[in-house]
Each structure stands twice: as C-alpha cells, then as structure tokens.
Design an enzyme around this catalytic site. Structure first.
Site, PDB file in Angstrom:
ATOM      1  CD  GLN A 131      -2.865  -1.087   2.393  1.00 29.80           C
ATOM      2  OE1 GLN A 131      -2.714  -1.895   3.296  1.00 29.80           O
ATOM      3  NE2 GLN A 131      -3.799  -0.170   2.443  1.00 29.80           N
ATOM      4  CG  HIS A 181      -3.363   2.455  -1.825  1.00 32.29           C
ATOM      5  ND1 HIS A 181      -3.300   2.672  -0.472  1.00 32.29           N
ATOM      6  CD2 HIS A 181      -4.457   1.691  -2.013  1.00 32.29           C
ATOM      7  CE1 HIS A 181      -4.307   2.060   0.130  1.00 32.29           C
ATOM      8  NE2 HIS A 181      -5.022   1.461  -0.784  1.00 32.29           N
TER       9      HIS A 181
END
Ligand SMILES: [Zn+2]
Length: 254
Positions: free
Chosen positions: A115, A133
């Site tokens: 992430q 992300h």
C-alpha cells in the site's frame, strides 16, 4: 528486552527462516508503514500528520487533503500539500526492501503487495511488486494521458501543474474516493490464493483493503509482523510484534 524475550525472538526467527527456506511462492503484503523506517510518513500516523500540521492545512481533514474532491475542487491546496508532504525524492530503501529483493532473486517470492506509494521496492530492485494504491513515481495528464517525469510535480513552479493540453498533471496514486486499480487488485488476489507462505507486515488488518485481501489466503503458513496485536494473530503460525527491520535483518537468504 529481557532474556526470555530474546530467546523467544531467536526461536521465532529460526522458525521463520525455516518457513522461508521451505517455501517457493512467498507473498508479502505491506500496509502503509514499511517505509516509515525509511522516514516516509504514514498518512494517518498520528505521530506525523496530526502533530505536525502546517497552519494552512489545519482546518482540513488529512483524508480530504489526499482526496479526489480536493484535487479537483481545490487543486492548489492539493498540490501544496502534496509538494510539502509527499516528496519521496532522495529517500533510500531500508533493510526490509533490500532483503525482499534478495529473496526474490533467490526465486522465493511470487509477489510483494504494497500500500506504499513511494516506489522504494523498485529502488531496491524488486520486480514482482503490486502497488495497490499506485505510485508517486508515475505522473500523467488526466485529460490526454501523457506521461510526465515524476519530478515534474515538484519542479513545475505553477500552483497547479497543467499539461500543454490544459489537463491537470497528477500523480498515479489512488486518492480517497477513487477505486483501487483493478489490475493490481486482481493480481494481488491471485497471488495470495496461490501463496504457500503469506507474510503480512505493518497493517492492523482491520480496514479495507487489508481485511478483505487476507481472506483469500486459506491454507498453509501465515506470518504477521505488526507493532500491535491484530484480529488475525490467532490464525497465524508466527506473530512478531516488532519493527520490520528488526525481523528482516535476521532473515537468511539460503
Ligand atoms: Zn494533457
């Protein structure tokens, strides 16, 4: 650390190194914190954002400053914040990034799901990286899709970096209110489903997408490394409540 904790840690490290030795499809999943040990702040970490507010950002929620609404309704606020807080240039990978790259080179790793948006796994020469992300290392025009060098957002002197076509040049990161890139999500699910060893680091496993992704791993060996207990600890074969760096400096590449 007392003697008992020390021997506990050593025996757990031995168990982890044995698991790594006997695995072929290791999948790592990192929450937003692997790079805090390289000084990239976690967005929601209260040690950072909440305590080091710049005055002009005080009346905004941290999530808003990294949201789709902010980028399109108040782009000058978004870019000022981005430039002050998310400049990852010059930040170096740490021991964890390098060990993962070595394990990949040794043929052990099928995916590093992260992430983090700083691109540090690639800087350490990992190739099998899935960025849930997105990344600050890719920058593009939202209108004509032209790619720009990632430095552009920092070197362009205008309050809002525009493309020659008039579109906004933005980082290829998933902002709040935007959906995760579907390729990354699908690749992550598939890698987790096929993993023979799943090592999860620095996520509380209570919020999306971590809490959802972990459900795709149904068998074999689960290892959790997190500073605090997580709801999944009871299902893990090994649990470390330690910094990633402390564990990974003891990981052996055999
Ligand atoms: Zn354009």
């Amino acid at each position: 650390m007392n003697k008992k904790d020390n021997s506990d840690f050593s025996s757990k490290m031995k168990a982890l190194n044995d698991l790594i030795q006997n695995s072929r499809n290791i999948v790592f999943f990192w929450g937003a914190w692997v790079s805090t040990e390289s000084w990239v702040p976690d967005f929601r970490s209260k040690d950072w954002l909440y305590n080091q507010h710049d005055i002009q950002f005080d009346h905004y929620q941290p999530e808003y400053l990294l949201s789709h609404s902010c980028l399109y309704n108040e782009p000058q606020v978004f870019f000022e914040y981005y430039r002050q807080k998310l400049d990852c240039r010059g930040i170096k990978p740490n021991i964890t990034h390098y060990k993962l790259a070595e394990l990949e080179k040794a043929g052990k790793v099928s995916a590093v799901i992260t992430q983090n948006i700083d691109g540090l796994h690639q800087s350490a020469w990992s190739e099998k990286v899935i960025e849930l992300h997105g990344t600050t290392q890719k920058v593009y025009c939202d209108t004509c899709n032209k790619n720009y060098n990632s430095d552009f957002l920092f070197t362009d002197k205008r309050a809002i970096p525009f493309c020659t076509c008039g579109g906004i040049v933005r980082p290829d990161v998933t902002l709040y209110e935007e959906s995760l890139p579907s390729d990354a999500w699908n690749n992550a699910m598939q890698a987790i489903a096929k993993a023979d060893l799943f090592i999860i680091g620095w996520t509380s496993l209570t919020v999306y997408p971590a809490n959802t992704l972990v459900q795709f791993f149904r068998w074999k060996h689960l290892v959790i490394i997190n500073k605090d207990p997580t709801p999944q600890d009871q299902f893990a074969e090994l649990v470390f409540h330690e910094n990633l760096g402390k564990v990974f400096e003891k990981v052996e590449i055999r």
